[in-house]
Design an enzyme around this catalytic site. Structure first.
Site, PDB file in Angstrom:
ATOM      1  NE  ARG A  58      -2.711  -1.620   3.235  1.00 10.83           N
ATOM      2  CZ  ARG A  58      -1.947  -2.429   3.915  1.00 10.83           C
ATOM      3  NH1 ARG A  58      -2.598  -3.683   2.813  1.00 10.83           N
ATOM      4  NH2 ARG A  58      -2.059  -2.678   4.543  1.00 10.83           N
ATOM      5  CD  GLU A  95       0.448  -8.793  18.459  1.00 12.10           C
ATOM      6  OE1 GLU A  95       0.004  -7.771  17.291  1.00 12.10           O
ATOM      7  OE2 GLU A  95       0.094  -9.103  19.238  1.00 12.10           O
TER       8      GLU A  95
HETATM    9  P1  AMP Z   1       3.842  -2.009  11.998  1.00 13.36           P
HETATM   10  O1  AMP Z   1       5.648  -2.553  11.571  1.00 13.36           O
HETATM   11  O2  AMP Z   1       3.948  -2.704  13.017  1.00 13.36           O
HETATM   12  O3  AMP Z   1       4.874   0.052  12.115  1.00 13.36           O
HETATM   13  O4  AMP Z   1       3.172  -2.212  10.936  1.00 13.36           O
HETATM   14  C1  AMP Z   1       3.228  -1.185   9.727  1.00 13.36           C
HETATM   15  C2  AMP Z   1       2.856  -2.343   8.007  1.00 13.36           C
HETATM   16  O5  AMP Z   1       1.729  -3.353   9.197  1.00 13.36           O
HETATM   17  C3  AMP Z   1       2.102  -0.799   7.781  1.00 13.36           C
HETATM   18  O6  AMP Z   1       2.658  -1.598   6.318  1.00 13.36           O
HETATM   19  C4  AMP Z   1       0.600  -0.956   7.806  1.00 13.36           C
HETATM   20  O7  AMP Z   1      -0.048  -1.658   5.764  1.00 13.36           O
HETATM   21  C5  AMP Z   1       0.497  -2.489   7.866  1.00 13.36           C
HETATM   22  N1  AMP Z   1      -0.355  -2.179   9.290  1.00 13.36           N
HETATM   23  C6  AMP Z   1       0.039  -2.746  10.348  1.00 13.36           C
HETATM   24  N2  AMP Z   1      -1.046  -2.822  10.748  1.00 13.36           N
HETATM   25  C7  AMP Z   1      -2.224  -2.324  10.532  1.00 13.36           C
HETATM   26  C8  AMP Z   1      -3.630  -2.066  10.648  1.00 13.36           C
HETATM   27  N3  AMP Z   1      -4.268  -1.767  11.575  1.00 13.36           N
HETATM   28  N4  AMP Z   1      -4.223  -1.937   9.600  1.00 13.36           N
HETATM   29  C9  AMP Z   1      -3.628  -1.390   8.415  1.00 13.36           C
HETATM   30  N5  AMP Z   1      -2.411  -2.130   8.306  1.00 13.36           N
HETATM   31  C10 AMP Z   1      -2.253  -2.487   9.419  1.00 13.36           C
END
Ligand code: AMP
Length: 171
Positions: A58, A95
């Protein structure tokens, strides 16, 4: 225009307990799509960006729009084994377990000023790993930009070395 009104919450996707922030409902709306692109551009238009790096998948959408508006190049960061030429890899902690992302070794050169873009900041692990790839190639991360920030997950604590901006925040 209140952009948050165009984000759809999808409970328990892709797994139980996650509320997925779905941007397809924003993308399909011509005025919301245009307003989001313009608002993201206004945050960065004054910066001397040479490359915009977007994170699969995305992050490619507004990342490519921003690259075109900035007259910069666009670089995709992808999941493992998708890019065809020589890559740098970076693993990061999820996680539960580990994941990895890759970038072509010749995508960024020393001296490149990089805007990193993704749709959403959650825990920050993905963006941090992306910064490590950019720096491994010799690029400087000038700014990290997100459409959405889940503030309660405190992803900025992983990104304290960089300026971070987001358009829509959830506390
Ligand atoms: P993080 O590494 O935890 O910051 O996760 C970010 C990545 O996971 C991004 O590429 C987001 O598109 C996806 N992502 C994580 N949580 C969500 C969520 N609640 N809704 C949509 N995409 C998410």
């Amino acid at each position: 225009m209140h952009l948050a009104d165009f984000i759809r919450n999808v409970p328990d996707f892709p797994k139980k307990g996650i509320i997925f922030k779905d941007i397809t409902t924003l993308l399909k709306h011509p005025e919301a799509f245009q307003a989001t692109a313009q608002a993201l551009f206004e945050q960065v238009r004054h910066l001397p960006i040479t490359k915009v790096v977007g994170i699969e998948s995305r992050g490619f959408i507004f990342g490519a729009v921003l690259a075109e508006k900035l007259r910069a190049g666009f670089v995709p960061i992808r999941k493992p084994n998708k890019l065809p030429a020589a890559v740098y890899s970076q693993s990061y902690t999820l996680e539960y377990g580990q994941d990895a992302i890759q970038m072509h070794q010749d995508a960024i050169q020393p001296g490149d000023y990089v805007l990193l873009h993704d749709d959403l900041l959650a825990t920050g692990g993905t963006a941090k790993a992306a910064c490590q790839l950019i720096e491994q190639a010799g690029g400087k991360v000038v700014l990290i930009s997100f459409v959405i920030e889940l503030v309660f997950l405190n992803g900025r604590k992983e990104l304290t070395d960089y300026p971070v901006q987001s358009l829509i925040t959830y506390s």
